[in-house]
Design a protein around this motif. Structure first.
Motif, PDB file in Angstrom:
ATOM      1  N   UNK A   1       1.286  -0.945   0.156  1.00 33.06           N
ATOM      2  CA  UNK A   1      -0.150  -0.428   0.116  1.00 33.06           C
ATOM      3  C   UNK A   1       0.620   1.030   0.295  1.00 33.06           C
ATOM      4  N   UNK A   2       0.519   1.868  -1.305  1.00 33.46           N
ATOM      5  CA  UNK A   2       1.723   3.389  -1.251  1.00 33.46           C
ATOM      6  C   UNK A   2       0.543   4.410  -0.360  1.00 33.46           C
ATOM      7  N   UNK A   3      -0.495   3.621  -0.188  1.00 32.92           N
ATOM      8  CA  UNK A   3      -1.155   5.244  -0.148  1.00 32.92           C
ATOM      9  C   UNK A   3      -2.465   5.523  -0.652  1.00 32.92           C
ATOM     10  N   UNK A   4      -4.066   6.214   0.057  1.00 36.45           N
ATOM     11  CA  UNK A   4      -4.805   6.386  -0.175  1.00 36.45           C
ATOM     12  C   UNK A   4      -5.454   7.571  -1.144  1.00 36.45           C
ATOM     13  N   UNK A   5      -6.468   7.131  -1.759  1.00 34.97           N
ATOM     14  CA  UNK A   5      -7.924   8.069  -2.292  1.00 34.97           C
ATOM     15  C   UNK A   5      -9.092   7.524  -1.567  1.00 34.97           C
ATOM     16  N   UNK A   6      -9.425   8.675  -1.434  1.00 34.13           N
ATOM     17  CA  UNK A   6     -10.790   9.060  -0.996  1.00 34.13           C
ATOM     18  C   UNK A   6     -11.457   9.790  -1.598  1.00 34.13           C
ATOM     19  N   UNK A   7     -13.574   9.549  -1.307  1.00 34.43           N
ATOM     20  CA  UNK A   7     -13.539  10.236  -2.016  1.00 34.43           C
ATOM     21  C   UNK A   7     -15.158  10.493  -1.275  1.00 34.43           C
ATOM     22  N   UNK A   8     -14.841  12.243  -1.416  1.00 34.74           N
ATOM     23  CA  UNK A   8     -15.955  12.566  -0.166  1.00 34.74           C
ATOM     24  C   UNK A   8     -16.713  13.046  -1.312  1.00 34.74           C
ATOM     25  N   UNK A   9     -17.797  13.805  -0.231  1.00 31.98           N
ATOM     26  CA  UNK A   9     -19.157  14.395   0.480  1.00 31.98           C
ATOM     27  C   UNK A   9     -19.194  15.476   1.371  1.00 31.98           C
ATOM     28  N   UNK A  10     -19.726  16.589   1.261  1.00 32.05           N
ATOM     29  CA  UNK A  10     -20.690  17.110   2.037  1.00 32.05           C
ATOM     30  C   UNK A  10     -21.658  17.141   2.038  1.00 32.05           C
ATOM     31  N   UNK A  11     -22.059  16.851   3.427  1.00 40.93           N
ATOM     32  CA  UNK A  11     -23.562  16.296   3.540  1.00 40.93           C
ATOM     33  C   UNK A  11     -23.973  16.928   5.275  1.00 40.93           C
ATOM     34  N   UNK A  12     -23.898  18.459   5.405  1.00 43.84           N
ATOM     35  CA  UNK A  12     -23.852  19.425   6.064  1.00 43.84           C
ATOM     36  C   UNK A  12     -24.933  19.595   6.620  1.00 43.84           C
ATOM     37  N   UNK A  13     -25.357  20.114   5.701  1.00 43.53           N
ATOM     38  CA  UNK A  13     -27.167  20.743   5.227  1.00 43.53           C
ATOM     39  C   UNK A  13     -27.582  19.494   5.394  1.00 43.53           C
ATOM     40  N   UNK A  14     -27.821  17.991   5.389  1.00 44.15           N
ATOM     41  CA  UNK A  14     -28.418  16.657   5.191  1.00 44.15           C
ATOM     42  C   UNK A  14     -28.385  16.388   6.879  1.00 44.15           C
ATOM     43  N   UNK A  15     -27.052  16.482   7.014  1.00 41.66           N
ATOM     44  CA  UNK A  15     -27.473  16.168   8.824  1.00 41.66           C
ATOM     45  C   UNK A  15     -27.773  17.320   9.659  1.00 41.66           C
ATOM     46  N   UNK A  16     -27.588  18.668   9.077  1.00 43.57           N
ATOM     47  CA  UNK A  16     -28.575  19.325  10.207  1.00 43.57           C
ATOM     48  C   UNK A  16     -29.956  19.939  10.267  1.00 43.57           C
ATOM     49  N   UNK A  17     -30.356  19.242   8.907  1.00 44.72           N
ATOM     50  CA  UNK A  17     -32.027  18.999   8.827  1.00 44.72           C
ATOM     51  C   UNK A  17     -32.346  17.743   9.843  1.00 44.72           C
ATOM     52  N   UNK A  18     -31.167  16.014   9.672  1.00 45.89           N
ATOM     53  CA  UNK A  18     -31.573  16.097  11.010  1.00 45.89           C
ATOM     54  C   UNK A  18     -31.529  15.900  12.389  1.00 45.89           C
TER      55      UNK A  18
END
Length: 151
Positions: free
Chosen positions: A124-141
């Protein structure tokens, strides 16, 4: 014999490269690659939009620029363990939900997946991450939970 337009199901290597390039650079989600030491080596336009740092500002920096201080010890313990073992139980598409930092210092809520990256020798030489901002949904919940508890 009739030829279907769907008869060839796979992409050529060149088409795969074009698709990969388009996904990496045009995705709305943040795609970030960090090396074994947690140094950012790839930062797409989605990462710029979500975190506020340009690629020029992020490349060569530690992932600490987007990790809230209170989460850093836990993050690095896990990161180092995964790099050392070459294994992660989050590499199968499981979503992780964690707070992150925007360039201006405000916290955001993110969901992401981890993609381990290995060299030709299987290390393993590293890691890729696929990220999404879910702030609005988190605040609604959170608001809905408060309404339910308040009744």
């Amino acid at each position: 014999m009739e030829t279907s337009r769907f008869s060839d199901h796979s992409l050529s290597i060149q088409e795969q490269h074009r698709l990969g390039h388009a996904l990496l650079h045009a995705a709305a989600d943040a795609i970030v690659y960090s090396d074994r030491n947690g140094v950012i080596r790839f930062w797409n336009a989605g990462a710029e939009r979500i975190f506020g740092f340009s690629a020029a500002e992020a490349l060569g920096q530690s992932l600490d620029i987007i990790i809230p201080e209170r989460q850093r010890d836990r993050h690095w313990e896990g990161y180092d363990r995964v790099i050392a073992s070459g294994q992660t139980h989050y590499g199968k598409g499981d979503l992780l939900s964690v707070p992150a930092l925007h360039k201006d210092g405000h916290r955001i809520s993110t969901e992401f997946t981890i993609i381990p990256v290995y060299n030709d020798q299987g290390i393993m030489v590293g890691m890729a991450s696929v990220m999404r901002d879910v702030t609005a949904r988190f605040e609604e919940m959170k608001a809905l939970r408060r309404q339910l508890v308040g009744r």
